[in-house]
Design an enzyme around this catalytic site. Structure first.
Site, PDB file in Angstrom:
ATOM      1  N   ARG A 107       9.346  -1.729   4.338  1.00 58.15           N
ATOM      2  CA  ARG A 107       7.785  -2.393   4.436  1.00 58.15           C
ATOM      3  C   ARG A 107       7.882  -3.879   4.326  1.00 58.15           C
ATOM      4  O   ARG A 107       8.579  -4.620   3.072  1.00 58.15           O
ATOM      5  CB  ARG A 107       6.902  -2.145   3.034  1.00 58.15           C
ATOM      6  CG  ARG A 107       5.816  -2.649   3.034  1.00 58.15           C
ATOM      7  CD  ARG A 107       4.785  -2.175   2.025  1.00 58.15           C
ATOM      8  NE  ARG A 107       4.131  -0.877   2.371  1.00 58.15           N
ATOM      9  CZ  ARG A 107       3.136  -0.500   1.835  1.00 58.15           C
ATOM     10  NH1 ARG A 107       2.489  -0.784   0.816  1.00 58.15           N
ATOM     11  NH2 ARG A 107       2.696   0.564   2.329  1.00 58.15           N
ATOM     12  N   HIS A 134       1.041   0.672  10.768  1.00 59.48           N
ATOM     13  CA  HIS A 134       1.401   1.351   9.895  1.00 59.48           C
ATOM     14  C   HIS A 134       1.454   2.998  10.037  1.00 59.48           C
ATOM     15  O   HIS A 134       0.584   3.718   9.638  1.00 59.48           O
ATOM     16  CB  HIS A 134       0.410   1.281   8.513  1.00 59.48           C
ATOM     17  CG  HIS A 134       0.677   1.824   7.025  1.00 59.48           C
ATOM     18  ND1 HIS A 134       1.852   2.098   6.800  1.00 59.48           N
ATOM     19  CD2 HIS A 134      -0.118   1.967   6.042  1.00 59.48           C
ATOM     20  CE1 HIS A 134       1.898   2.760   5.644  1.00 59.48           C
ATOM     21  NE2 HIS A 134       0.705   2.442   5.056  1.00 59.48           N
ATOM     22  N   GLN A 137       1.332   6.192   7.595  1.00 58.20           N
ATOM     23  CA  GLN A 137      -0.208   6.387   7.348  1.00 58.20           C
ATOM     24  C   GLN A 137      -0.808   7.543   8.275  1.00 58.20           C
ATOM     25  O   GLN A 137      -1.485   8.318   7.890  1.00 58.20           O
ATOM     26  CB  GLN A 137      -0.902   5.108   6.986  1.00 58.20           C
ATOM     27  CG  GLN A 137      -2.090   5.430   6.439  1.00 58.20           C
ATOM     28  CD  GLN A 137      -2.146   5.956   5.224  1.00 58.20           C
ATOM     29  OE1 GLN A 137      -1.882   5.618   4.097  1.00 58.20           O
ATOM     30  NE2 GLN A 137      -2.926   7.092   4.889  1.00 58.20           N
ATOM     31  N   ASP A 225     -10.855   0.420   5.726  1.00 61.01           N
ATOM     32  CA  ASP A 225      -9.605  -0.015   5.016  1.00 61.01           C
ATOM     33  C   ASP A 225     -10.110  -1.222   4.316  1.00 61.01           C
ATOM     34  O   ASP A 225     -11.180  -1.625   4.516  1.00 61.01           O
ATOM     35  CB  ASP A 225      -8.388  -0.170   5.980  1.00 61.01           C
ATOM     36  CG  ASP A 225      -7.065  -0.458   5.091  1.00 61.01           C
ATOM     37  OD1 ASP A 225      -6.942  -0.372   3.907  1.00 61.01           O
ATOM     38  OD2 ASP A 225      -6.221  -1.059   5.932  1.00 61.01           O
ATOM     39  N   CYS A 266      -6.926   4.888   3.700  1.00 58.40           N
ATOM     40  CA  CYS A 266      -5.384   4.865   3.304  1.00 58.40           C
ATOM     41  C   CYS A 266      -5.374   4.373   2.003  1.00 58.40           C
ATOM     42  O   CYS A 266      -4.254   4.781   1.214  1.00 58.40           O
ATOM     43  CB  CYS A 266      -4.740   3.866   4.257  1.00 58.40           C
ATOM     44  SG  CYS A 266      -4.873   2.340   3.993  1.00 58.40           S
ATOM     45  N   ARG A 294       0.945  11.968   2.778  1.00 60.79           N
ATOM     46  CA  ARG A 294       2.085  10.929   2.888  1.00 60.79           C
ATOM     47  C   ARG A 294       3.391  11.591   2.685  1.00 60.79           C
ATOM     48  O   ARG A 294       4.471  11.329   3.393  1.00 60.79           O
ATOM     49  CB  ARG A 294       1.776   9.749   2.046  1.00 60.79           C
ATOM     50  CG  ARG A 294       0.591   8.840   2.359  1.00 60.79           C
ATOM     51  CD  ARG A 294       0.653   8.251   3.818  1.00 60.79           C
ATOM     52  NE  ARG A 294       1.826   7.491   3.882  1.00 60.79           N
ATOM     53  CZ  ARG A 294       2.015   6.012   3.503  1.00 60.79           C
ATOM     54  NH1 ARG A 294       0.923   5.462   2.731  1.00 60.79           N
ATOM     55  NH2 ARG A 294       2.977   5.518   3.542  1.00 60.79           N
TER      56      ARG A 294
HETATM   57  N1   CP Z   1      -1.546   3.484   2.037  1.00 64.04           N
HETATM   58  C1   CP Z   1      -0.515   3.196   1.463  1.00 64.04           C
HETATM   59  O1   CP Z   1       0.479   2.796   2.171  1.00 64.04           O
HETATM   60  O2   CP Z   1      -0.351   2.591   0.077  1.00 64.04           O
HETATM   61  P1   CP Z   1       0.515   1.817  -0.640  1.00 64.04           P
HETATM   62  O3   CP Z   1       0.235   0.484  -0.266  1.00 64.04           O
HETATM   63  O4   CP Z   1       0.397   1.934  -2.240  1.00 64.04           O
HETATM   64  O5   CP Z   1       2.007   2.348  -0.290  1.00 64.04           O
HETATM   65  N1  NVA Z   2      -4.204  -3.031   5.618  1.00 63.80           N
HETATM   66  C1  NVA Z   2      -3.960  -2.818   4.388  1.00 63.80           C
HETATM   67  C2  NVA Z   2      -2.914  -1.618   4.093  1.00 63.80           C
HETATM   68  C3  NVA Z   2      -2.503  -1.193   2.893  1.00 63.80           C
HETATM   69  C4  NVA Z   2      -1.888   0.284   2.733  1.00 63.80           C
HETATM   70  C5  NVA Z   2      -2.817  -3.914   4.258  1.00 63.80           C
HETATM   71  O1  NVA Z   2      -1.827  -4.075   4.867  1.00 63.80           O
HETATM   72  O2  NVA Z   2      -2.814  -4.533   2.860  1.00 63.80           O
END
Ligand code: CP
Ligand code: NVA
Length: 308
Positions: A107, A134, A137, A225, A266, A294
């Site tokens: 990530r 992502h 997700q 989101d 998400c 997930r």
């Molecule tokens: N939805 C998601 O990716 O959550 P986290 O940021 O907690 O991993």
């Molecule tokens: N759009 C959000 C998703 C988190 C899972 C971010 O990137 O912070």
């Protein structure tokens, strides 16, 4: 090398295979305690590195639990604590990690970091979120939709709010899984045009509708989101909130979708900002099934990457 970098760069038949595997693996362990090993142990003897340059609850825990259920071992690493966060190149990091582990999930911020990791690693790399996409997700989201309402092909998905990284992976998925996608939000927060052009070229019907009420018409699935993502500057918070307030998902807006429309997010959610608690906790919400899936979707993605 079979990486899982994005939904648009994964073959549609492979994507369908991943969803089918995820559903079968979920069914196979229905009702078992979470720590019960799967009957099959496809990751036995395998070591998986989970690298986080941003915070995470779901991605971190679901990957970790998933690897263990499949018989593998994990190490969860903070990018800041690695030499990666202190000037070592991504290419060198990728080559070193490939000598120790069988699979890398990362990530990160810039998409380029993910792509370089994949280019120089000699083991598969999985995208656990970048500023742009992502994909894990949205695989879980498709699994969730289909569990509740059957095939997503031909259905109408409406995204209300920021045209962000999670939305971009929905655009990719519209092209690959063949559903219609409507974006409703202010023009300043539109998704990148390149995502939309590519999905349209694959035959997906993608619409941008500024009026959130009109956008909801005929929706089978409503998604939103956070209004401020992890990579967005906090200084943009107030402006974004002001622009996005009309796009909040609440009971009044949900009433314009189909009566049996599902609601997804998400997570993490900011209750009573992008969505009201009434919708999050209401009968149309499947947010905790999404979070659970997930685990199952990513287990299937890891098996796909490792050819197991
Ligand atoms: N939805 C998601 O990716 O959550 P986290 O940021 O907690 O991993
Ligand atoms: N759009 C959000 C998703 C988190 C899972 C971010 O990137 O912070």
């Amino acid at each position: 090398m079979t990486h899982f970098l994005d939904i648009n760069t994964t073959d549609p038949a492979d994507l369908r295979g991943i969803i089918d595997t995820a559903r079968a693996m979920k069914t196979a362990r229905d009702g078992l305690p979470k720590g019960t090993p799967d009957a099959e142990q496809p990751l036995a003897g395998h070591m998986v590195a989970l690298i986080f340059e941003k915070p995470s609850t779901r991605t971190r825990i679901s990957f970790d639990v998933g690897v263990r259920q499949m018989g593998g071992q994990t190490m969860v690493l903070s990018g800041a604590d690695m030499q990666l966060g202190h000037g070592e190149t991504i290419a060198d990091t990728a080559r070193v990690l490939s000598r120790y582990v069988d699979l890398i999930m990362i990530r990160t911020f810039e998409e380029q970091t993910l792509l370089e990791m994949a280019e120089y690693a000699s083991v598969p790399v999985i995208n656990g979120l970048t500023n742009r996409t992502h994909p894990c997700q949205i695989m879980a989201d498709i699994q969730t939709y289909e569990e509740h309402h059957g095939p997503i092909a031909g259905k109408k998905v409406v995204w209300s709010g920021d045209g962000n990284n999670v939305f971009a992976s929905f655009v990719h998925a519209a092209g690959q899984f063949g559903f219609d996608l409507t974006f409703t939000g202010p023009p300043t927060l539109d998704p990148e045009q390149v995502f939309i052009d590519e999905a349209r070229a694959k035959g997906a019907k993608i619409e941008i509708v500024r009026d959130p009420v009109a956008a909801m018409e005929g929706a089978d699935l409503v998604v939103t989101d956070t209004w401020v993502s992890m990579h967005d500057p906090q200084s943009a918070r107030e402006r974004r909130h002001n622009q996005l307030r009309p796009y909040q998902i609440n009971d009044a807006l949900m009433a314009h979708a189909k009566p049996d429309a599902l609601f997804m997010h998400c997570l993490p959610a900011h209750r009573d900002e992008e969505v009201t608690s009434a919708v999050m906790d209401g009968p149309q919400s499947v947010i905790f099934d999404e979070a659970e899936n997930r685990l199952h979707a990513q287990k299937a993605i890891m098996r796909y990457c490792l050819g197991r």
